[in-house]
Design a protein around this motif. Structure first.
Motif, short mmCIF file in Angstrom:
data_model
loop_
_atom_site.label_atom_id
_atom_site.label_comp_id
_atom_site.label_asym_id
_atom_site.label_seq_id
_atom_site.Cartn_x
_atom_site.Cartn_y
_atom_site.Cartn_z
N LEU A 80 -26.37 6.38 -6.94
CA LEU A 80 -25.44 6.33 -8.07
C LEU A 80 -24.34 5.31 -7.81
N ASN A 81 -23.91 4.68 -8.89
CA ASN A 81 -22.86 3.67 -8.82
C ASN A 81 -21.74 4.08 -9.76
N LEU A 82 -20.51 4.02 -9.25
CA LEU A 82 -19.36 4.45 -10.04
C LEU A 82 -19.27 3.71 -11.36
N TYR A 83 -19.65 2.43 -11.38
CA TYR A 83 -19.45 1.59 -12.56
C TYR A 83 -20.72 1.31 -13.36
N LYS A 84 -21.87 1.58 -12.78
CA LYS A 84 -23.12 1.32 -13.46
C LYS A 84 -23.89 2.64 -13.58
N PHE A 85 -24.37 2.91 -14.78
CA PHE A 85 -24.92 4.23 -15.07
C PHE A 85 -26.44 4.24 -15.21
N ASP A 86 -27.10 3.14 -14.85
CA ASP A 86 -28.55 3.07 -15.02
C ASP A 86 -29.26 4.15 -14.20
N ALA A 87 -28.86 4.30 -12.93
CA ALA A 87 -29.51 5.28 -12.07
C ALA A 87 -29.24 6.70 -12.57
N LYS A 121 -31.36 7.45 -15.65
CA LYS A 121 -32.75 7.73 -15.28
C LYS A 121 -32.91 9.15 -14.76
N GLU A 122 -31.96 9.59 -13.93
CA GLU A 122 -32.01 10.97 -13.42
C GLU A 122 -31.87 11.97 -14.56
N LEU A 123 -30.97 11.70 -15.48
CA LEU A 123 -30.76 12.62 -16.60
C LEU A 123 -31.98 12.70 -17.51
N GLU A 124 -32.67 11.60 -17.67
CA GLU A 124 -33.87 11.60 -18.50
C GLU A 124 -34.92 12.56 -17.97
N GLY A 125 -34.93 12.78 -16.66
CA GLY A 125 -35.90 13.68 -16.06
C GLY A 125 -35.50 15.14 -16.05
N LEU A 126 -34.31 15.44 -16.59
CA LEU A 126 -33.82 16.82 -16.60
C LEU A 126 -34.01 17.45 -17.98
N GLN A 133 -27.55 9.79 -23.01
CA GLN A 133 -26.44 8.93 -23.39
C GLN A 133 -25.16 9.73 -23.65
N GLN A 134 -25.33 10.93 -24.19
CA GLN A 134 -24.16 11.77 -24.44
C GLN A 134 -23.54 12.22 -23.11
N ILE A 135 -24.37 12.52 -22.13
CA ILE A 135 -23.87 12.93 -20.82
C ILE A 135 -23.21 11.75 -20.11
N ILE A 136 -23.73 10.56 -20.32
CA ILE A 136 -23.13 9.36 -19.72
C ILE A 136 -21.69 9.20 -20.19
N ARG A 137 -21.40 9.61 -21.41
CA ARG A 137 -20.02 9.52 -21.90
C ARG A 137 -19.09 10.38 -21.05
N VAL A 138 -19.58 11.51 -20.59
CA VAL A 138 -18.78 12.37 -19.70
C VAL A 138 -18.59 11.69 -18.35
N ALA A 139 -19.67 11.15 -17.81
CA ALA A 139 -19.58 10.44 -16.53
C ALA A 139 -18.63 9.25 -16.62
N ASN A 140 -18.59 8.62 -17.80
CA ASN A 140 -17.68 7.49 -17.99
C ASN A 140 -16.22 7.94 -17.91
N CYS A 141 -15.93 9.14 -18.37
CA CYS A 141 -14.57 9.69 -18.24
C CYS A 141 -14.20 9.85 -16.77
N VAL A 142 -15.17 10.25 -15.96
CA VAL A 142 -14.94 10.35 -14.52
C VAL A 142 -14.60 8.98 -13.95
N THR A 143 -15.41 7.99 -14.29
CA THR A 143 -15.17 6.62 -13.81
C THR A 143 -13.82 6.09 -14.26
N ASN A 144 -13.49 6.30 -15.52
CA ASN A 144 -12.20 5.83 -16.03
C ASN A 144 -11.04 6.44 -15.26
N THR A 145 -11.17 7.72 -14.93
CA THR A 145 -10.11 8.43 -14.21
C THR A 145 -9.93 7.85 -12.81
N ILE A 146 -11.03 7.71 -12.11
CA ILE A 146 -10.96 7.17 -10.74
C ILE A 146 -10.50 5.72 -10.75
#
Length: 208
Positions: free
Chosen positions: A3-10, A13-18, A119-132
């Motif tokens: 996982l990369n703090l700034y790039k959400f591709d990985a 992909k993990e979320l697609e499998g869940l 993509q909806q979950i990525i929006r949550v992860a983006n909030c994490v990145t923005n905070t850090i």
């Protein structure tokens, strides 16, 4: 996974499998680590209502425990959360941004209960990145890297290697690993996920 703090591709992909509920569980876990930032802001500024966000996030956990999704209730909770998001024009510190991201993350997690796409979950992860991304350069006095000195790419690399960022990426990786192994979200597992970030009630950036 890497996982990369700034790039959400990985992550995507993990979320697609869940399964959908597993995706929501990942988002809810992220929100638990963000919520103390709102609490800290509210205490500092004597503004807002942390109980509104707590109630909304509790509803998500109840859904993960098997409660049927009530779309009307979810929409009402989203509106309630939006109403307690601080306006940056009214506050001058970093804490209002951290509070905003916590509230937005919970709104996006509620939306995910209705539309649990990666993509909806990525929006949550983006909030994490923005905070850090905002906190480390401005809230950690020992951090002496700036974009003007090293450029944006080097700055992001420095932030991504900061202990707070490394810890958060490790926690996200742990959550994904266990979610992939879980055929279903039994109550014990959901409770573990809700409480597994043991930081004395503090957030992912050690506020609270």
């Amino acid at each position: 996974m890497n996982l990369n703090l700034y790039k959400f591709d990985a992550l995507e992909k993990e979320l697609e499998g869940l399964p959908p509920l597993h995706r929501i569980a990942f988002a809810a876990s992220c929100c638990e680590r963000l919520l103390p930032n709102y609490n800290a802001f509210s205490f500092l500024e004597n503004w807002g209502d942390p109980s509104v966000l707590r109630t909304a996030l509790n509803e998500v956990w109840q859904i993960l425990q098997g409660k049927p999704v009530d779309a009307a209730l979810i929409r009402r909770l989203i509106k309630d959360c939006e109403d307690v998001i601080p306006d940056s024009d009214d506050f001058g510190g970093l804490s209002d941004m951290e509070a905003q991201e916590a509230a937005i993350a919970i709104c996006n997690t509620l939306e995910a209960c209705l539309n649990p796409t990666p993509q909806q979950i990525i929006r949550v992860a983006n909030c994490v990145t923005n905070t850090i991304d905002a906190f480390i350069p401005h809230g950690d006095k020992s951090f002496n890297v700036s974009e003007s000195k090293v450029g944006l790419k080097k700055l992001e690399e420095a932030i991504a290697s900061h202990p707070l960022a490394v810890r958060e990426m490790a926690k996200q990786s742990e959550d994904l690993r266990f979610l992939k192994q879980a055929d279903k979200l039994d109550p014990d597992f959901v409770e573990w996920l809700r409480t597994s970030f043991n930081n004395d009630g503090k957030s992912l950036i050690d506020l609270g």
